[in-house]
Design a protein around this motif. Structure first.
Motif, PDB file in Angstrom:
ATOM      1  N   ALA A 154      17.909 -10.516   7.038  1.00  0.00           N
ATOM      2  CA  ALA A 154      17.072 -12.524   6.983  1.00  0.00           C
ATOM      3  C   ALA A 154      16.352 -12.650   7.779  1.00  0.00           C
ATOM      4  N   LYS A 155      16.632 -11.938   8.961  1.00  0.00           N
ATOM      5  CA  LYS A 155      15.866 -12.727  10.087  1.00  0.00           C
ATOM      6  C   LYS A 155      14.109 -12.180   9.579  1.00  0.00           C
ATOM      7  N   LEU A 156      14.109 -10.888   9.770  1.00  0.00           N
ATOM      8  CA  LEU A 156      13.280  -9.971   8.904  1.00  0.00           C
ATOM      9  C   LEU A 156      12.318 -10.798   7.978  1.00  0.00           C
ATOM     10  N   ASP A 157      12.603 -11.048   7.141  1.00  0.00           N
ATOM     11  CA  ASP A 157      12.223 -11.808   5.751  1.00  0.00           C
ATOM     12  C   ASP A 157      12.098 -13.278   6.276  1.00  0.00           C
ATOM     13  N   GLU A 158      12.186 -14.272   7.276  1.00  0.00           N
ATOM     14  CA  GLU A 158      12.177 -15.028   7.316  1.00  0.00           C
ATOM     15  C   GLU A 158      11.247 -14.758   8.318  1.00  0.00           C
ATOM     16  N   LEU A 159      11.188 -14.091   9.405  1.00  0.00           N
ATOM     17  CA  LEU A 159       9.851 -14.320  10.183  1.00  0.00           C
ATOM     18  C   LEU A 159       8.514 -14.109   9.032  1.00  0.00           C
ATOM     19  N   LEU A 160       8.442 -13.009   8.568  1.00  0.00           N
ATOM     20  CA  LEU A 160       7.679 -12.147   7.707  1.00  0.00           C
ATOM     21  C   LEU A 160       6.812 -13.641   6.976  1.00  0.00           C
ATOM     22  N   ARG A 161       8.259 -14.238   6.384  1.00  0.00           N
ATOM     23  CA  ARG A 161       7.455 -15.697   5.595  1.00  0.00           C
ATOM     24  C   ARG A 161       7.319 -16.524   6.366  1.00  0.00           C
ATOM     25  N   ASP A 162       7.658 -16.702   7.229  1.00  0.00           N
ATOM     26  CA  ASP A 162       6.597 -18.000   8.389  1.00  0.00           C
ATOM     27  C   ASP A 162       5.043 -17.463   8.443  1.00  0.00           C
ATOM     28  N   GLY A 163       4.998 -16.073   8.940  1.00  0.00           N
ATOM     29  CA  GLY A 163       3.797 -15.601   9.153  1.00  0.00           C
ATOM     30  C   GLY A 163       3.172 -16.338  10.892  1.00  0.00           C
ATOM     31  N   LYS A 164       3.768 -16.374  11.024  1.00  0.00           N
ATOM     32  CA  LYS A 164       3.518 -17.448  13.150  1.00  0.00           C
ATOM     33  C   LYS A 164       3.489 -16.171  13.958  1.00  0.00           C
ATOM     34  N   LEU A 165       4.096 -14.732  13.705  1.00  0.00           N
ATOM     35  CA  LEU A 165       3.850 -13.720  14.519  1.00  0.00           C
ATOM     36  C   LEU A 165       3.136 -12.742  14.235  1.00  0.00           C
ATOM     37  N   THR A 166       2.642 -12.001  15.063  1.00  0.00           N
ATOM     38  CA  THR A 166       2.121 -10.677  13.896  1.00  0.00           C
ATOM     39  C   THR A 166       2.832  -9.916  13.526  1.00  0.00           C
ATOM     40  N   GLN A 167       2.669  -8.564  12.686  1.00  0.00           N
ATOM     41  CA  GLN A 167       3.786  -7.428  12.767  1.00  0.00           C
ATOM     42  C   GLN A 167       3.990  -7.016  13.383  1.00  0.00           C
TER      43      GLN A 167
ATOM     44  N   SER B  70       6.463  -5.250   4.012  1.00  0.00           N
ATOM     45  CA  SER B  70       5.976  -6.811   4.565  1.00  0.00           C
ATOM     46  C   SER B  70       4.908  -6.977   3.380  1.00  0.00           C
ATOM     47  N   THR B  71       4.171  -5.418   3.132  1.00  0.00           N
ATOM     48  CA  THR B  71       3.074  -5.440   1.512  1.00  0.00           C
ATOM     49  C   THR B  71       4.060  -5.200   0.147  1.00  0.00           C
TER      50      THR B  71
END
Length: 191
Positions: free
Chosen positions: A23-36, A67-68
């Protein structure tokens, strides 16, 4: 070739993560503020803190693939919402039955496309896919039947209300009860 067969059907490391980390991974990817790379570092830290093996840590390519895929799915959902919103906007003043019929037809089309895609794959179609599709089609047809039944009930209720109003208006206008009943039967026969 044998290594490919061993891993076929095996869930990715991302899908094997505990729910809170995924869930945290999904949140971080959706947020888009951080690089992969930053997301990878954060998630792998969470994996360590959870006491999981180093083998459970994600790789750059694994994060990128996930992510893709997530972006592709998100884009398809956004496109489907846009199409649905256009149809709902167009049919907003029409009966609800029309909207549900269109949505049911859209799902039928998606199911058909999925079957075509699966049949064009080099690998055989997984039995779970067939089972899930069969269940989905059964539910879809049940929804279509319920929608038709509900629409018929609404029309019947409308006809009964109209017949009662016509009967009252006809008798007030001086028609005999037989004449009012004849009009009432005509209205109810239409529904």
């Amino acid at each position: 070739m044998k290594a490919e067969r061993k891993t076929r059907g095996k869930p990715s490391k991302v899908h094997q993560l505990p729910e809170n980390i995924k869930a945290k991974l999904d949140e971080l990817l959706r947020d888009g503020k951080l690089t992969q790379s930053a997301i990878l570092e954060k998630v792998n830290t969470l994996i360590e803190e959870a006491g999981l093996d180093d083998d459970d840590k994600l790789s750059k390519s694994g994060i990128n693939r996930y992510s893709t895929n997530m972006q592709t799915v998100g884009q398809r959902i956004a496109e489907a919402r846009a199409v649905s919103e256009q149809w709902v906007a167009k049919l907003g003043d029409k009966p609800r039955g029309d909207v549900s019929k269109i949505l049911i037809e859209m799902v039928r089309t998606i199911a058909f496309d999925s079957v075509l895609d699966a049949s064009n794959q080099a690998e055989p179609v997984h039995p779970k896919f067939i089972k899930d599709l069969a269940i989905g089609i059964e539910k879809l047809e049940k929804a279509a039947t319920e929608s038709t039944k509900r629409e018929k009930e609404i029309r019947q209720a409308f006809a009964e209300e109209a017949a009662a109003l016509v009967e009252t208006a006809a008798t007030q206008a001086g028609l005999t009860s037989a004449g009012a009943n004849a009009i009432k039967r005509e209205i109810l026969g239409i529904a």
